[in-house]
Design a protein around this motif. Sequence first.
Motif, short mmCIF file in Angstrom:
data_model
loop_
_atom_site.label_atom_id
_atom_site.label_comp_id
_atom_site.label_asym_id
_atom_site.label_seq_id
_atom_site.Cartn_x
_atom_site.Cartn_y
_atom_site.Cartn_z
N ARG B 18 0.82 -1.20 0.00
CA ARG B 18 0.00 0.00 0.00
C ARG B 18 0.85 1.26 0.00
O ARG B 18 0.36 2.34 -0.21
CB ARG B 18 -0.97 -0.01 1.17
CG ARG B 18 -0.35 0.24 2.52
CD ARG B 18 -1.44 0.09 3.56
NE ARG B 18 -0.97 0.27 4.89
CZ ARG B 18 -0.98 1.43 5.52
NH1 ARG B 18 -1.40 2.51 4.93
NH2 ARG B 18 -0.56 1.49 6.76
N ARG B 19 2.14 1.10 0.21
CA ARG B 19 3.02 2.26 0.12
C ARG B 19 3.69 2.34 -1.24
O ARG B 19 4.66 3.06 -1.43
CB ARG B 19 4.08 2.21 1.21
CG ARG B 19 3.45 2.17 2.58
CD ARG B 19 4.43 2.44 3.69
NE ARG B 19 3.83 2.09 4.96
CZ ARG B 19 3.10 2.92 5.68
NH1 ARG B 19 2.90 4.14 5.28
NH2 ARG B 19 2.57 2.52 6.82
N GLU B 43 23.46 -10.35 0.01
CA GLU B 43 23.05 -10.25 1.39
C GLU B 43 21.55 -10.42 1.49
O GLU B 43 20.85 -10.46 0.47
CB GLU B 43 23.50 -8.89 1.94
CG GLU B 43 24.99 -8.70 1.81
CD GLU B 43 25.46 -7.35 2.32
OE1 GLU B 43 25.19 -7.05 3.49
OE2 GLU B 43 26.10 -6.62 1.56
N SER B 44 21.03 -10.51 2.71
CA SER B 44 19.59 -10.72 2.84
C SER B 44 18.86 -9.53 2.23
O SER B 44 19.24 -8.39 2.43
CB SER B 44 19.20 -10.91 4.30
OG SER B 44 19.91 -10.03 5.12
N SER B 275 24.58 0.11 5.02
CA SER B 275 23.97 -1.19 4.78
C SER B 275 23.14 -1.13 3.51
O SER B 275 22.86 -0.06 2.99
CB SER B 275 23.09 -1.58 5.97
OG SER B 275 22.25 -0.52 6.32
N ARG B 278 16.77 -0.47 1.80
CA ARG B 278 15.50 -1.19 1.75
C ARG B 278 14.92 -1.03 0.35
O ARG B 278 15.21 -0.07 -0.33
CB ARG B 278 14.53 -0.60 2.76
CG ARG B 278 15.01 -0.82 4.14
CD ARG B 278 14.07 -0.18 5.12
NE ARG B 278 14.54 -0.55 6.45
CZ ARG B 278 13.75 -0.81 7.46
NH1 ARG B 278 12.45 -0.70 7.31
NH2 ARG B 278 14.24 -1.17 8.62
#
Lengths: 312, 330, 347
Positions: B18-19, B43-44, B275, B278
Amino acid sequence: MAAADAVRAGRLRRALDSDLFYSFRRSPLTVVAAVVVLVIGLAALLAPWIAPTDPFDPSSLDLMDGKTPPLKPNEFTGHTFLLGTDDQGRDVFSAILYGARISLLVGFASVVVSMAIGIALGLLAGYRGGWVDSVIMRVADVQLTFPDLLVALMIFGIARGALPIAAQEHMAIPVLILSIGIAKWPQYARTVRGVTMVERGKDYVQAARVVGLPAGKIMRRHILPNVLGPVLVIATLGLSLAIITEATLSFLGVGVPPTSPSLGTLLRIGQEYIASGEWWILFFPAIALVAIALSVNLLGDWLRDALNPRLR
Amino acid sequence: MTEPLLSVRDLTVQFPTRRGLLTAVDRLSFDLAPGEVLGLVGESGAGKSMTGSAIIGLLEPPGRIAGGEIRLKGERIDNLPAEAMRRIRGRRIGMIFQDPLTSLNPLIRIGDQLVETIVTHTDRTPWEAKLHAASLLEAVGIPAARARIDSYPHEFSGGMRQRVVIALALAADPELIIADEPTTALDVSVQAQIIAVLKDLCRDKGTAVILITHDMGVIAETADRVAVLYAGRLAEIGPVADVISRPHHPYTRGLMGSIPSLDGGRDRLEQIPGSMPRLSHIPPGCAFNPRCLQAFARCVAERPPAYRADASEAACFLLDPAMSPAEAAR
Amino acid sequence: MTIDRNAPPLLRVEDLARVFDVSKPWLARMIEREPRRFVKAVDGVSFSIAKGETFALVGESGSGKSTIARMVVGLIRPTRGRILFDNVDIADPGRTADVARLRRRFQMIFQDPFASLNPRFRVDAIIAEPLTAFGLMSDRAEIEARVADLLKLVRLDPADGRKYPHEFSGGQRQRIAIARALAANPEFIVCDEPTSALDVSVQAQVLNLMRDLQDEFGLTYLLITHNLAVVRHMADDVGVLYLGRLAEVAPTEELFARPRHPYTRMLLDAVPDLRPGGRPRRAITGEIPNPIDPPPGCTFHPRCPLADDRCRREAPGYTRDGGARVACHAVEEGRTETAPPAAFALA
């Protein structure tokens, strides 16, 4: 001040932006249920100001108004009543508003009672484990083998027996609340115990133990907030059950005193007239009860699904 | 070069939330030759498991293939109907998951699970299937295989269970096996055994393998080629020895440097700052640019294509032969 | 940093043991006529850590390494043995008052930073918890300043304190956990697999940070891990655990240069080598037996290439060899050949 306002605004924005509110808006049935609960709740709360008459003030009653059908002028007095009147000339609409008030009060208060007992014992059982857990859960198991209604009836009977006659009248509602509350704590305790045991095993609780936080504080600060979600779900579903239990007890004539009737009392009065054609005396209170119970249940169902991460 | 067994072109996997739309795999392309072992590292959150699920048609909804194509021996398999895909799964593409406990049905004897798979996907009779099942269990190194064929999964240790899973994946002689973190749930001492079994069997049968893992050690001793993923995109792909000892992409270089080795002393490790972003916050241009010490203006402006560098390919503007020396110097 | 090897150790663990009761419930036991069952998760473990050093405990699953970590920080009570922190036995139930006072001086970092931070707390509240719990600070401004310092210490932005854990990546969360562990100025930190839930590039960041903090504050670490390469980079001394017992304890350099116990050798052989054409890794035969029903004698004998009748019968005591302490009959008797162990080599 400005900073505090900003924090509050931020909280509001977060609340409106939250997944919970999102799933709420996306479920029209839930919105309708919430509106129904809100409207009935407000009407019940504001009954003394909204209701056309005070149905429990004997001086305002006119026996001549008795058994007036809804929206038809009374053949003797010419008075018209929205939902008609009962045999004593009481306005059914006003009686429902006042009755819903009592029903909701007893429902809410008894849920608070069972929640308080259930959370306290469930946290203790789940966190301490061992014999504390065994004792609490065996008591809960034994109580669960009896129907809630029977347990409530028993507690109600014992309390009535223990109280002096003079106190019985005005203690009736608190006694009713306690009986229903105590009858329903095991569900809460079981759920809370389960969640507590899961959370207790998590590393953040271990971290709090390493820091030397006392057990009571760990339960309050770390575990309780995690328990509240599932408890809120059973509390909502439990509210409608508590309201129905109260109605059942009052219907059976052991609940609230006839001087301050709840929806259940109205049903008991109404069922005497169902055969003689005065259907409205039973029908409208029954509709009100069903509307409350159903709407609260729908809210509970939505809450359960919304808080369950696996269903999202 | 012979026709690739598997050819992935511009594969894009997206998730509507929804974003907004999240892109978990972003225009990923690679080929796999018959019998080749390709390592997929990252990486994950880099999109490696998602790539595996997309190939085998097991993306969890609402995730879906939003673009590109996947061909198995030239035949498109990314848009097949569910029933046709089901027939390919198990028969032509086998799958090995991370946790052997969840990929075996705890209520069915392992022999029956094997027989069921064999009978479904081949024209063997149940009796032949049972014989084949026993020989498979023997092949994956289960002692007293014939006696243990009627055991339930819980009667096996973790390593033995993963051997059973390998036998199950190989049951119908597939052309390709996708192994998603096959050793991650296992102890170090058992990992090596499982890798050996997987490697030997696939070499004997000529089965190609896509080995998805975050463990470069496993890749180093198993894979022929390795593809390094970063934020759903291909950073570098090349022969395993080259990628490990002569990485071309700054991310691969940082990744290799940050792996502690047994030969080093008690010293600081190399580290990549920051890192992985996202999925909702992938920077424009090269996804690695905020962490890259060599990033320049172009890295923020446009996404680099894959450039050839020795035997490898890497998506980095530093490798652009047309790049001006002034830019390279920075 | 030079370490005075003769200084009294900060932590000394003596003959530590923990037995878990894994019996079925009483009723089920009576019906099925089963005896009670126990697991010796930790069995007679002794080691000591000097101030400012890092001691690593390595082992595979079921080796008892996490149980030891949890006993040292007081989350689990030992069945037997002593844990001396600064010469006070913190496992002694008679000394709870002293232990409460000492508790501030040791802390723990957990494996999974997704589980070790309460998701409902803001980061500043998480980091401040030890400060208020130990009664070190009560003034809000003072706490805020300390939290900001701690966040800077672990290379995070002080403004991050107002966020919730889910807004951070795994590596950042582990740094928050480290900030919490450092809040009360401890001297000793138990690190239980601090990087095994993290990606390699982030693992390097966290390990480097741990090293920097050790140098800055003179911290002493008990590092629990299954990763020998991490041990190599972090530890001064290593203890290798197998089924609740220490197989070998040695200075790190010595252990990697000359592993003595056959299990240590197998573990080292099982670590893959990244260098092309490097030493091929050898597979270890067999798996760890069920700790409920461990083999008699030396518990490693079913997987050991050097095992003989004595190993099957009698549990080995410790033999000193150079800087190492080894529990192996073969080492004691000098039966260790220099050839690689008889495990099969990987193709």
